[in-house]
Write an enzyme that holds these catalytic residues in place. Structure first.
Site, PDB file in Angstrom:
ATOM      1  N   GLN A  95       8.018   2.180  -0.993  1.00  0.00           N
ATOM      2  CA  GLN A  95       8.536   1.582  -2.236  1.00  0.00           C
ATOM      3  C   GLN A  95       9.706   0.668  -1.860  1.00  0.00           C
ATOM      4  O   GLN A  95      10.849   0.879  -2.243  1.00  0.00           O
ATOM      5  CB  GLN A  95       9.001   2.665  -3.211  1.00  0.00           C
ATOM      6  CG  GLN A  95       8.082   3.868  -3.334  1.00  0.00           C
ATOM      7  CD  GLN A  95       6.646   3.496  -3.644  1.00  0.00           C
ATOM      8  OE1 GLN A  95       6.392   2.552  -4.379  1.00  0.00           O
ATOM      9  NE2 GLN A  95       5.707   4.225  -3.067  1.00  0.00           N
ATOM     10  N   HIS A 129       8.562  -2.047   6.746  1.00  0.00           N
ATOM     11  CA  HIS A 129       7.806  -3.278   6.515  1.00  0.00           C
ATOM     12  C   HIS A 129       8.771  -4.319   5.944  1.00  0.00           C
ATOM     13  O   HIS A 129       9.354  -5.093   6.680  1.00  0.00           O
ATOM     14  CB  HIS A 129       6.623  -2.977   5.597  1.00  0.00           C
ATOM     15  CG  HIS A 129       5.796  -4.174   5.298  1.00  0.00           C
ATOM     16  ND1 HIS A 129       5.416  -5.067   6.275  1.00  0.00           N
ATOM     17  CD2 HIS A 129       5.246  -4.638   4.146  1.00  0.00           C
ATOM     18  CE1 HIS A 129       4.708  -6.033   5.734  1.00  0.00           C
ATOM     19  NE2 HIS A 129       4.590  -5.801   4.443  1.00  0.00           N
ATOM     20  N   LYS A 191      -6.416  -6.721   3.958  1.00  0.00           N
ATOM     21  CA  LYS A 191      -6.560  -5.767   2.848  1.00  0.00           C
ATOM     22  C   LYS A 191      -5.982  -6.342   1.558  1.00  0.00           C
ATOM     23  O   LYS A 191      -4.937  -6.986   1.581  1.00  0.00           O
ATOM     24  CB  LYS A 191      -5.809  -4.472   3.208  1.00  0.00           C
ATOM     25  CG  LYS A 191      -5.766  -3.455   2.075  1.00  0.00           C
ATOM     26  CD  LYS A 191      -5.212  -2.111   2.534  1.00  0.00           C
ATOM     27  CE  LYS A 191      -3.708  -2.018   2.397  1.00  0.00           C
ATOM     28  NZ  LYS A 191      -3.183  -0.692   2.760  1.00  0.00           N
ATOM     29  N   ARG A 193      -4.901  -4.670  -2.130  1.00  0.00           N
ATOM     30  CA  ARG A 193      -4.830  -3.450  -2.937  1.00  0.00           C
ATOM     31  C   ARG A 193      -4.734  -3.868  -4.400  1.00  0.00           C
ATOM     32  O   ARG A 193      -3.855  -4.637  -4.773  1.00  0.00           O
ATOM     33  CB  ARG A 193      -3.613  -2.611  -2.520  1.00  0.00           C
ATOM     34  CG  ARG A 193      -3.575  -1.243  -3.202  1.00  0.00           C
ATOM     35  CD  ARG A 193      -2.377  -0.435  -2.747  1.00  0.00           C
ATOM     36  NE  ARG A 193      -2.569   0.268  -1.501  1.00  0.00           N
ATOM     37  CZ  ARG A 193      -3.244   1.410  -1.369  1.00  0.00           C
ATOM     38  NH1 ARG A 193      -3.822   1.961  -2.415  1.00  0.00           N
ATOM     39  NH2 ARG A 193      -3.354   1.987  -0.205  1.00  0.00           N
ATOM     40  N   ASP A 218      -3.742   3.648  11.589  1.00  0.00           N
ATOM     41  CA  ASP A 218      -2.836   3.315  10.487  1.00  0.00           C
ATOM     42  C   ASP A 218      -1.656   4.268  10.512  1.00  0.00           C
ATOM     43  O   ASP A 218      -1.722   5.325  11.136  1.00  0.00           O
ATOM     44  CB  ASP A 218      -3.572   3.387   9.144  1.00  0.00           C
ATOM     45  CG  ASP A 218      -2.947   2.461   8.096  1.00  0.00           C
ATOM     46  OD1 ASP A 218      -1.907   1.837   8.383  1.00  0.00           O
ATOM     47  OD2 ASP A 218      -3.498   2.363   6.985  1.00  0.00           O
TER      48      ASP A 218
HETATM   49  C1  R5P Z   1       0.094   0.413   3.790  1.00  0.00           C
HETATM   50  O1  R5P Z   1       1.038  -0.188   3.511  1.00  0.00           O
HETATM   51  C2  R5P Z   1       0.078   1.566   4.738  1.00  0.00           C
HETATM   52  O2  R5P Z   1       0.241   1.139   6.050  1.00  0.00           O
HETATM   53  C3  R5P Z   1      -1.236   2.339   4.601  1.00  0.00           C
HETATM   54  O3  R5P Z   1      -2.318   1.496   4.923  1.00  0.00           O
HETATM   55  C4  R5P Z   1      -1.396   2.796   3.200  1.00  0.00           C
HETATM   56  O4  R5P Z   1      -0.224   3.400   2.762  1.00  0.00           O
HETATM   57  C5  R5P Z   1      -2.534   3.779   3.069  1.00  0.00           C
HETATM   58  O5  R5P Z   1      -2.608   4.192   1.743  1.00  0.00           O
HETATM   59  P1  R5P Z   1      -3.927   4.797   1.129  1.00  0.00           P
HETATM   60  O6  R5P Z   1      -4.396   5.888   2.040  1.00  0.00           O
HETATM   61  O7  R5P Z   1      -3.503   5.292  -0.213  1.00  0.00           O
HETATM   62  O8  R5P Z   1      -4.926   3.684   1.020  1.00  0.00           O
END
Ligand code: R5P
Length: 299
Positions: A95, A129, A191, A193, A218
């Protein structure tokens, strides 16, 4: 005298591993809830004049933070020299921006709360990040333990001809680091979201890597949707069945089952979060980072 280590509930395995790794003495305490739900913290080991270390991974943080905050302040009230926190997973770091009007950068507010409770912090790969370093939000000495060497050791020893695949651009930092240690190729996907559980991923030309074993790497698996989408696209691209390696296996709700069902060879994480996939042990690396902070007197 060695620092006294106290495990918040659910962190007993990590605390035992830290004690085995050396440098800490296991402390004794009683933690329970009063009938009305308030927390009761009672130290049985004498903490007066001692370095106290609390171990509390901060997955599902909202249920843990009050008890952690009280434990730190009770230790101090009883005369602890200092109180450090080993939080193998550090919450709220995603966040790190106001994504929509009316929201706040809660990473900052959470950091202020923890900084007011403990004197130092050790964590494993927080989600850095938009916030480039913990110092930007934490006002206490904070040490980051990288998981890359341990991930690389695991992948290097078990996966033939790996190509590491980061599911999004943010993952480039840790994917590149792990690949550099192994000496293998890596790529990132793209990606988008659209919501908590709505994720689309696109894959570049995978031609040169078709002969390799894809290893999705990841930092966090939360809803698992990022990895589920990445697995689907990798399979569509004609690659082999991917292995998934995550630093923090949070796996909320049905995430783990959903990822298993997506067609993966294996799902592996570190033990920063108590989860069946968490087999890569970070205790020694955490122990030495905490030891450095304590020895440097920052703690
Ligand atoms: C993204 O910013 C992170 O590096 C992960 O890719 C992300 O938090 C994964 O979230 P979820 O499992 O809810 O897709």
């Amino acid at each position: 005298m060695k620092p006294l280590l106290f495990a918040l509930p659910g962190n007993e395995a990590m605390a035992a591993a830290l004690c085995r790794a050396g440098g800490f003495e296991a402390g004794r305490w009683e933690l329970r809830s009063f009938p009305d739900g308030e927390s009761h913290v009672r130290f049985l080991s004498e903490v007066g004049g001692r370095e106290v270390v609390l171990v509390c991974s901060l997955d599902r943080p909202d249920d843990k933070v009050v008890r952690l905050y009280l434990a730190a302040w009770v230790a101090r009230e009883l005369g602890a020299a200092r109180v450090g926190l080993v939080a193998p997973y550090l919450a709220y770091m995603r966040q790190d921006a106001r994504f929509h009007p009316g929201e706040g950068v809660t990473a900052k507010h959470f950091a202020r709360l923890l900084s007011s409770a403990v004197d130092w912090l050790v964590t494993v790969d927080p989600h850095l990040h938009r916030i480039a370093s913990l110092d930007q939000v934490y006002s206490i000495p904070a040490r980051v333990v990288p998981a890359a060497p341990e991930l690389a050791r695991w992948i290097g020893a078990r996966v033939p001809r790996p190509v590491l695949v980061g599911p999004d651009e943010e993952s480039a930092q840790w994917v590149a680091e792990v690949a550099a240690v192994i000496g293998c190729p890596w790529i990132t996907l793209r990606k988008d979201r659209h919501g908590d559980r709505e994720v689309t991923v696109s894959v570049p030309q995978m031609g040169p890597w078709r002969v390799c074993t894809p290893v999705l790497v990841d930092d966090i698996a939360s809803t698992g949707r990022t990895l589920v989408a990445a697995v689907a696209r990798i399979r569509d691209a004609g690659m082999g069945t991917p292995v998934c390696v995550v630093v923090h296996p949070l796996f909320a709700g049905d995430a783990y089952q959903a990822l298993l069902g997506a067609g993966v060879e294996k799902i592996i994480g570190t033990n920063t979060v108590a989860h069946p996939s968490g087999v890569i042990d970070m205790a020694e690396a955490i122990c030495s980072a905490a030891g450095e902070l304590l020895a440097a007197g920052a703690a």
